[in-house]
Design a protein around this motif. Structure first.
Motif, mmCIF file in Angstrom:
data_model
loop_
_atom_site.group_PDB
_atom_site.id
_atom_site.type_symbol
_atom_site.label_atom_id
_atom_site.label_comp_id
_atom_site.label_asym_id
_atom_site.label_seq_id
_atom_site.Cartn_x
_atom_site.Cartn_y
_atom_site.Cartn_z
ATOM 1 N N ASN A 448 0.842 -1.203 0.000
ATOM 2 C CA ASN A 448 0.000 0.000 0.000
ATOM 3 C C ASN A 448 0.873 1.248 0.000
ATOM 4 O O ASN A 448 0.533 2.256 0.636
ATOM 5 C CB ASN A 448 -0.964 0.004 1.183
ATOM 6 N N VAL A 449 1.974 1.173 -0.744
ATOM 7 C CA VAL A 449 2.924 2.289 -0.763
ATOM 8 C C VAL A 449 2.287 3.568 -1.312
ATOM 9 O O VAL A 449 2.701 4.683 -0.983
ATOM 10 C CB VAL A 449 4.182 1.900 -1.578
ATOM 11 N N GLN A 450 1.246 3.392 -2.126
ATOM 12 C CA GLN A 450 0.602 4.572 -2.726
ATOM 13 C C GLN A 450 0.030 5.508 -1.670
ATOM 14 O O GLN A 450 -0.179 6.693 -1.933
ATOM 15 C CB GLN A 450 -0.482 4.142 -3.728
ATOM 16 N N GLU A 451 -0.206 4.996 -0.466
ATOM 17 C CA GLU A 451 -0.784 5.860 0.566
ATOM 18 C C GLU A 451 0.225 6.854 1.142
ATOM 19 O O GLU A 451 -0.144 7.727 1.931
ATOM 20 C CB GLU A 451 -1.440 5.027 1.661
ATOM 21 N N LEU A 452 1.480 6.735 0.733
ATOM 22 C CA LEU A 452 2.419 7.816 1.065
ATOM 23 C C LEU A 452 1.919 9.129 0.464
ATOM 24 O O LEU A 452 2.134 10.212 1.032
ATOM 25 C CB LEU A 452 3.822 7.496 0.539
ATOM 26 N N ALA A 453 1.259 9.029 -0.681
ATOM 27 C CA ALA A 453 0.706 10.235 -1.305
ATOM 28 C C ALA A 453 -0.395 10.836 -0.436
ATOM 29 O O ALA A 453 -0.581 12.061 -0.400
ATOM 30 C CB ALA A 453 0.185 9.912 -2.704
ATOM 31 N N THR A 454 -1.145 9.982 0.246
ATOM 32 C CA THR A 454 -2.186 10.479 1.151
ATOM 33 C C THR A 454 -1.548 11.180 2.343
ATOM 34 O O THR A 454 -2.010 12.248 2.776
ATOM 35 C CB THR A 454 -3.065 9.300 1.628
ATOM 36 N N ILE A 455 -0.496 10.566 2.866
ATOM 37 C CA ILE A 455 0.225 11.202 3.981
ATOM 38 C C ILE A 455 0.733 12.572 3.552
ATOM 39 O O ILE A 455 0.610 13.569 4.273
ATOM 40 C CB ILE A 455 1.390 10.292 4.432
ATOM 41 N N ARG A 456 1.278 12.626 2.367
ATOM 42 C CA ARG A 456 1.827 13.891 1.863
ATOM 43 C C ARG A 456 0.716 14.924 1.659
ATOM 44 O O ARG A 456 0.831 16.076 2.079
ATOM 45 C CB ARG A 456 2.557 13.620 0.538
ATOM 46 N N ARG A 457 -0.371 14.500 1.025
ATOM 47 C CA ARG A 457 -1.439 15.443 0.689
ATOM 48 C C ARG A 457 -1.992 16.134 1.931
ATOM 49 O O ARG A 457 -2.217 17.342 1.943
ATOM 50 C CB ARG A 457 -2.566 14.706 -0.037
#
Lengths: 566, 79
Positions: A448-457
């Motif tokens: 679920n590495v894509q959720e780093l983008a959620t953390i960033r956003r």
């Protein structure tokens, strides 16, 4: 008198979510759920746009696990809905209250294999506490209320609301329903109380035991019984073992606590279970990871089993005394005299001291268990730790220090790789007052590495400790021990550069490669205000010990060297 | 060993499937099935005959009773 107001079904849905106290929802838009996303524009709900629907479900799971409130996730029909499945199953197996809302194709084309149509109602039947297909806009508000009530009542769990697009567009003038509805008689929705006769029998049973042992599961914390349990344990003065989800029910280091039992439990906990003459089972389900070979589990013990879910009583181990009760009610009402088992308690404490974990490992690489201990032991009430799944998850369970159960967030029943990052997002948004750290492995991290983008956003200040052994360590360990070292698809030595990956997502990152760098890395985790990833290469041969081999009794656990001796 | 169950459930879409799927998932085989309108309004009554190699029928009835829309589960044993 409730006010009647005309609105769309989607607006009614959003209004009811707000009325139920929801502040945060996790989701991802798409065709069939668009009316709801349109209604969100004018609502006070905080919507967290994840980058994959599985992230939404697992974030809702994390949110619910640390608060006890209902976690809410949204997805469109078809692939959006199917992507929620893993998170819903995770909530199901760990009894987490969740409401999952899926868009559905319009009612007129349901059943015609329309674009992005799947039978999510049917697909989720085995993994939800209940589910609804809403066929009229007037049903939406009452359905949301029912869903919340079901998710929370009795043994918590996930509820699905499948909402066809035309129903979401349709007008409704229904007044907001009153709380409290028709299904209050359902066993699934009640918090039963033990009879006085059963409580008296429990008192007698406990009073007669010479080697009583308390076996605590996630049900104690789920029922809000942590304080009641601590009073009970202090009064009883008997040793305590926990399941994975029971970790934190007693604080790490408590003199009564022998640690986790089961496959990767402590030697002291597993030996005590095998020698006990009474097992006081509170909010547990005799999961195979806890019991080992079931017919050899606690062979000398009478069993007193207390659970809110009647179907758990006798499901796997026939109790001598079964009490269908909210654990909190039981703990508050049962009369306990101090145990006559002081010698037994002393023996267990001695066993615990003699079999304690060692941190003076012989290797030159970073020893993950020591890292985890050092990170969490300084201030045991500081961190919420969300885990992924694998060796690092077991190391957290064994070596992490926790003051409260909600601080240890781990996918127990389903064992969901990829759980850690989205769960941390949910946990941090639910508990901004706590520091949240993900402990992950290189296998789980990329799921679920894509959720780093959620953390960033959303600039969510979660920390990530990524233990990297360039492989699927737990599978490799099993292939070593039980498959004659025939290694099959466990090599991940072509992993990307994880520091680069994090920085590409806009997450600051650092590498911690040597034991001498660990204190600095922990300092960075403690003091960095925003998100931070710490990449920690570890010995690829490191194993989790002890280990109870499959189909073996818990006392047949095996041990080996902690890691390769350089 | 076969057991006969009488299950009264709310007449909502999907409830029959939910019960039957649960029975099979818990490793019981459905040998006979009949549905009729229930005595109570907006309910259905299922008469189900099930068998299992070794599992206790109570483990199944407890699971069915947990379903939110189920009103009543009666075990009507037969040889």
């Amino acid at each position: 008198m409730n006010e009647t107001k005309t609105c769309s079904g989607a607006e009614a849905l959003v209004r009811e979510l707000e009325a139920m106290g929801t502040t945060t929802v996790f989701g991802y838009p798409g065709g069939a759920i668009m009316p709801v996303y349109d209604a969100l524009v004018d609502s006070g709900l905080k919507h967290i746009l994840v980058r994959h629907e599985q992230g939404a479900a697992l974030a809702a799971c994390g949110y619910a696990r640390v608060t006890g409130d209902v976690g809410v996730c949204l997805a469109t029909s078809g692939p959006g809905a199917t992507n929620l499945l893993t998170g819903i199953a995770d909530a199901w197996l760990d009894s987490v209250p969740m409401v999952a809302i899926t868009g559905q194709v319009p009612t007129g084309v349901m059943g015609t294999d329309a674009f992005q149509e799947v039978d999510i109602f049917g697909m989720t039947l085995p993994i939800v506490k209940h589910s609804f297909i809403v066929t009229s806009a007037d049903e939406i508000a009452p359905t949301v209320r029912k869903a919340f009530e079901i998710a929370l009542a009795g043994r918590p769990g996930p509820v699905l609301i499948d909402l066809p697009k035309d129903v979401a567009f349709a007008s409704t003038s229904s007044a907001p329903p009153e709380l409290s509805w028709i299904l209050q008689g359902s066993p699934a929705l009640t918090a039963p109380e033990a009879s006085w006769d059963l409580l008296r029998r429990a008192t007698v049973m406990i009073g007669h035991a010479r080697r009583p042992l308390v076996y605590v599961g996630g049900g104690v914390a789920r029922s809000g019984a942590t304080e009641a349990f601590r009073e009970f344990a202090a009064q009883l003065q008997a040793p305590v073992v926990t399941t994975l989800n029971g970790i934190g029910t007693l604080p790490t280091g408590d003199e009564l606590l022998l640690g986790m039992l089961g496959m990767h439990g402590t030697r002291a906990a597993n030996l005590a279970v095998q020698e006990a003459d009474l097992l006081i089972c509170l909010g547990v389900r005799f999961d195979d990871r806890a019991t080992g070979r079931l017919n050899a589990f606690a062979p000398h013990a009478k069993v007193l089993h207390v659970d809110i879910d009647q179907s758990e009583l006798g499901k796997l181990r026939q109790p001598h005394l079964a009490i269908h009760s909210d654990v909190r009610d039981f703990l508050q009402r049962v009369v306990i005299q101090e145990s006559k088992a002081q010698q037994w308690l002393s023996d267990c404490k001695r066993s615990s001291a003699a079999n304690g974990f060692r941190y003076d490992h012989p290797g030159k690489s970073i020893y993950a268990p020591r890292f985890i201990r050092d990170l969490t032991s300084k201030q045991p009430d500081r961190w919420i730790v969300t885990c992924d799944v694998g060796q690092h998850q077991m190391w957290v369970a064994q070596h992490g220090h926790f003051a409260e159960p909600f601080q240890h967030v781990s996918s127990g029943g389903l064992g969901t790789m990829g759980f850690g990052i989205p769960a941390a997002i949910g946990a941090k948004l639910a508990r901004p007052d706590k520091d949240v750290v993900v402990v992950s492995g290189d296998g789980s991290f990329l799921m679920n590495v894509q959720e780093l983008a959620t953390i960033r956003r959303y600039r969510i200040p979660v920390k990530i400790v990524l233990f990297d052994n360039s492989g699927l360590g737990l599978v490799r360990q099993w292939q070593t021990l039980f498959f004659k070292e025939r290694f099959s698809e466990v090599d991940l030595s072509d992993n990307p550069n994880f520091v680069d990956v994090a920085e590409t997502f806009g997450i600051p990152a650092m590498r911690c490669s040597k034991p001498s760098e660990v204190p600095g890395a922990i300092e960075a985790l403690e003091s960095t205000p925003g998100p931070l990833l710490v990449h920690v290469p570890i010995d690829a041969q490191a194993n989790v010990w002890p280990l109870v081999p499959p189909n073996k009794a818990n006392h047949e656990m095996i041990e080996g060297v902690a890691c390769k001796i350089d | 060993m076969q057991d006969r169950l009488k299950i009264t459930v709310a007449d909502n879409p999907g409830e029959i499937v939910r019960i039957l799927a649960l029975i099979e998932r818990r490793r019981f085989q459905i040998r006979d099935l009949r549905t009729t309108p229930g005595d109570r309004p907006n309910t259905i009554e299922l008469q189900v005959r099930v068998s299992s190699d070794s599992r206790n029928i109570r483990s199944l009835t407890n699971q069915i009773e947990k379903l939110v829309a189920v009103h009543l589960v009666e075990l009507q044993n037969e040889a």
